[in-house]
Design a protein around this motif. Sequence first.
Motif, PDB file in Angstrom:
ATOM      1  N   ASN A   9      28.783  18.296  40.328  1.00 16.16           N
ATOM      2  CA  ASN A   9      28.133  18.840  39.140  1.00 16.16           C
ATOM      3  C   ASN A   9      27.914  20.344  39.211  1.00 16.16           C
ATOM      4  O   ASN A   9      27.797  20.988  38.177  1.00 16.16           O
ATOM      5  N   ASP A  33      39.015  20.067  36.249  1.00 16.42           N
ATOM      6  CA  ASP A  33      37.816  20.312  35.462  1.00 16.42           C
ATOM      7  C   ASP A  33      37.536  19.074  34.624  1.00 16.42           C
ATOM      8  O   ASP A  33      38.437  18.516  34.005  1.00 16.42           O
ATOM      9  N   THR A  34      36.285  18.638  34.611  1.00 12.87           N
ATOM     10  CA  THR A  34      35.901  17.447  33.862  1.00 12.87           C
ATOM     11  C   THR A  34      34.600  17.700  33.105  1.00 12.87           C
ATOM     12  O   THR A  34      33.866  18.635  33.411  1.00 12.87           O
ATOM     13  N   VAL A  35      34.338  16.841  32.144  1.00 18.54           N
ATOM     14  CA  VAL A  35      33.116  16.915  31.347  1.00 18.54           C
ATOM     15  C   VAL A  35      32.499  15.525  31.315  1.00 18.54           C
ATOM     16  O   VAL A  35      33.190  14.533  31.080  1.00 18.54           O
ATOM     17  N   ASN A  39      27.235  15.364  28.306  1.00 15.65           N
ATOM     18  CA  ASN A  39      27.580  16.645  27.692  1.00 15.65           C
ATOM     19  C   ASN A  39      28.235  16.439  26.334  1.00 15.65           C
ATOM     20  O   ASN A  39      27.923  17.144  25.369  1.00 15.65           O
ATOM     21  N   GLN A  54      21.359  15.933  28.976  1.00 16.62           N
ATOM     22  CA  GLN A  54      22.454  16.734  29.504  1.00 16.62           C
ATOM     23  C   GLN A  54      21.935  17.988  30.188  1.00 16.62           C
ATOM     24  O   GLN A  54      22.369  18.337  31.279  1.00 16.62           O
ATOM     25  N   ASN A  58      22.641  18.345  34.187  1.00 24.65           N
ATOM     26  CA  ASN A  58      23.634  19.340  34.551  1.00 24.65           C
ATOM     27  C   ASN A  58      23.075  20.742  34.696  1.00 24.65           C
ATOM     28  O   ASN A  58      23.823  21.685  34.898  1.00 24.65           O
ATOM     29  N   ARG A  61      24.910  23.410  32.844  1.00 22.10           N
ATOM     30  CA  ARG A  61      26.359  23.571  33.025  1.00 22.10           C
ATOM     31  C   ARG A  61      27.091  22.656  32.058  1.00 22.10           C
ATOM     32  O   ARG A  61      26.670  21.537  31.802  1.00 22.10           O
ATOM     33  N   SER A  62      28.217  23.129  31.563  1.00 20.76           N
ATOM     34  CA  SER A  62      28.948  22.334  30.583  1.00 20.76           C
ATOM     35  C   SER A  62      30.115  21.554  31.190  1.00 20.76           C
ATOM     36  O   SER A  62      30.699  20.722  30.520  1.00 20.76           O
ATOM     37  N   SER A  63      30.490  21.837  32.435  1.00 23.27           N
ATOM     38  CA  SER A  63      31.607  21.109  33.027  1.00 23.27           C
ATOM     39  C   SER A  63      31.344  20.844  34.506  1.00 23.27           C
ATOM     40  O   SER A  63      30.451  21.420  35.108  1.00 23.27           O
ATOM     41  N   ASN A  64      32.150  19.954  35.061  1.00 22.98           N
ATOM     42  CA  ASN A  64      32.082  19.559  36.462  1.00 22.98           C
ATOM     43  C   ASN A  64      33.444  19.811  37.097  1.00 22.98           C
ATOM     44  O   ASN A  64      34.416  20.119  36.415  1.00 22.98           O
ATOM     45  N   LYS A  65      33.519  19.587  38.382  1.00 23.78           N
ATOM     46  CA  LYS A  65      34.785  19.550  39.107  1.00 23.78           C
ATOM     47  C   LYS A  65      34.917  18.151  39.684  1.00 23.78           C
ATOM     48  O   LYS A  65      33.982  17.630  40.295  1.00 23.78           O
TER      49      LYS A  65
END
Length: 114
Positions: A9, A33-35, A39, A54, A58, A61-65
């Motif tokens: 995250n 890159d994932t969401v 989100n 969200q 998170n 943050r708007s995205s994850n790895k």
Amino acid sequence: MEVLIFVLNDPRDLEEIMVEFTNIGISGSTIIDTVGMANILSSCEDASMFSSLQLLLNKGRSSNKTVFTVLKKERIEQALEIINKVTGGLNGPGNGIAFTIPVNRVFGGSFQQN
């Protein structure tokens, strides 16, 4: 063999995890890159309560790895120790999730070293 999949995250932890993996001989991972669902739902008018969820999970943050690493079974615990050390523990709220899936056959790549 197993594939270790973990969703990170906080992308700021990624480089340190990859360096630590390399230090113990894990030399191959695929990172995308994932969401997360929260989100996506946070922007949905019908699911406005997810907006707060969200932000909480998170931390804005708007995205994850998401990281995929094929390893021999005996290497999984070492990799998880690194992930937990760097992230402060996946059991903490909003840090991420990890799981493994058995791998029957692998073609290509440098998995033999891992």
